[in-house]
Design an enzyme around this catalytic site. Sequence first.
Site, PDB file in Angstrom:
ATOM      1  N   LYS A  91      46.086  71.647  39.404  1.00 56.47           N
ATOM      2  CA  LYS A  91      46.100  70.230  39.745  1.00 56.47           C
ATOM      3  C   LYS A  91      47.529  69.870  40.103  1.00 56.47           C
ATOM      4  CE  LYS A  91      43.223  66.622  39.639  1.00 56.47           C
ATOM      5  NZ  LYS A  91      41.798  66.574  39.956  1.00 56.47           N
ATOM      6  N   GLY A 191      27.223  52.546  38.073  1.00 62.34           N
ATOM      7  CA  GLY A 191      28.258  52.824  39.072  1.00 62.34           C
ATOM      8  C   GLY A 191      27.596  53.306  40.345  1.00 62.34           C
ATOM      9  N   VAL A 192      27.498  52.395  41.326  1.00 60.26           N
ATOM     10  CA  VAL A 192      26.880  52.793  42.598  1.00 60.26           C
ATOM     11  C   VAL A 192      27.932  52.764  43.699  1.00 60.26           C
ATOM     12  CG1 VAL A 192      24.434  52.453  42.156  1.00 60.26           C
ATOM     13  CG2 VAL A 192      25.836  50.447  42.667  1.00 60.26           C
ATOM     14  N   GLY A 193      28.975  53.558  43.483  1.00 58.08           N
ATOM     15  CA  GLY A 193      30.010  53.759  44.495  1.00 58.08           C
ATOM     16  C   GLY A 193      29.563  54.905  45.393  1.00 58.08           C
ATOM     17  N   LYS A 194      30.510  55.737  45.785  1.00 55.92           N
ATOM     18  CA  LYS A 194      30.190  56.795  46.767  1.00 55.92           C
ATOM     19  C   LYS A 194      29.129  57.770  46.236  1.00 55.92           C
ATOM     20  CE  LYS A 194      34.552  58.002  47.444  1.00 55.92           C
ATOM     21  NZ  LYS A 194      35.344  57.014  46.696  1.00 55.92           N
ATOM     22  N   VAL A 195      29.281  58.212  44.988  1.00 55.93           N
ATOM     23  CA  VAL A 195      28.324  59.179  44.445  1.00 55.93           C
ATOM     24  C   VAL A 195      27.038  58.488  43.983  1.00 55.93           C
ATOM     25  CG1 VAL A 195      27.914  60.954  42.709  1.00 55.93           C
ATOM     26  CG2 VAL A 195      30.188  60.719  43.690  1.00 55.93           C
ATOM     27  N   GLY A 196      27.200  57.408  43.194  1.00 52.08           N
ATOM     28  CA  GLY A 196      26.028  56.741  42.612  1.00 52.08           C
ATOM     29  C   GLY A 196      25.055  56.257  43.674  1.00 52.08           C
TER      30      GLY A 196
END
Length: 373
Positions: A91, A191-196
């Site tokens: 990382k 959480g309904v962002g990019k993945v959700g």
Amino acid sequence: MTAPSTVFETMDAVDGLPDEGDFEQVAFCHHRPSGLRAIVAIHSTVLGPALGGTRFWPYDTEAEALTDVCRLARGMTYKHSAAGLDQGGGKAVIWGDPRTIRSEALIRAYGRFVHGLAGRYLTAEDVGTTQADMDLIQRETPHVTGVSPSLGGSGDPSPATAWGVLWALRAAAEVRWGSPDLAHRHITVSGVGKVGRALVDHLVDEGATVTVADIRDDAVRAVHDDHPEAASRLRTVEPGAAHAVDCDVFAPCALGAVLDERTIPELRCEVVVGSANNQLATPEDDQRLVDRDVLYVPDYVANAGGVINIAEEPAGYDQTRAWARIAGIHDTVLAVLERARTQRIPPGEAADRHAEDRIESVARVARLRTGRP
Ligand code: NAD
């Protein structure tokens, strides 16, 4: 440019996983003309070059940046191993506020720093860095993933992550209810962002009932607008109450540390599987979920779709091949949950042992002489 400096090295890693807290290499860079201060932590390259994103963040102190980069790098070793990838864990952090110090020179200087690590570390996007940054880095080094599709990259990893979570969910359903079928199951996606949002698309297609939660009203509205055909199967709940919905599956797809001493007793689901990183607030929460008879799919196993997708780039990205590989998360989940059952340990611990075993066994293979120079 200050040459990458190796602070400490433990070549013990050739015999397997470095000891807790040990890293193969931690390199610091300070490039005064551009203001770049960066740290790359390479935890383990036993399985292959260390892969992990670059976090661009205004840490209060260098010590805080160092702690974070090491913690995240170690996590990547486990994630890549469990996912069956030929990648180690690493990382990087760029220390500073991206809104004020980002410049072409700084990102390109960072690309040169990564190049100096000679392919032992492959970088990628993370919090605070963008695909455009990766495109700039590629002008300085080939040791970068997540560049634009027009430059040979795999694009936004979120749909791939959602695809992997779906397969993890199918596996968990198989273990819990004897069938991977999600039709008529009730799943709460927090959480309904990019993945959700992409996960909800799959779940609606599968015939599930879906309750969604998000702190952003527009994100919730967008999900409902996407699926007028499934209006009767789509519900909404306040974000603070999402974990307590009476449903089959709770899918955390927002922030980490959502499962803790307070929320676990309030769960009314039978399964937890989602994309959020570090879902357990403490290691003890792994056993707390077992005690509540809630089947937990370890986060880094369920959300590996994005890294599996990115790891396909060096061989020339092909979405069909990548997505077939991501579906393999199903079998990994079954193997981890079976280990948890037979060894009577919580799933999070079973995932760690699964990852460690693979690293140890591959390290032993590396001792075999092949006749190659
Ligand atoms: P995102 O920022 O696009 O979406 C997160 C959503 O969660 C946002 O809509 C936000 O408003 C919402 N949110 C924030 N706090 C909330 C709360 N308390 N309750 C409910 N909703 C809340 O992020 P993403 O890319 O969709 O990632 C989601 C999670 O999955 C993160 O934890 C991320 O680290 C993890 N993850 C993502 C990927 C990927 O490919 N994007 C890969 C692995 C893991």
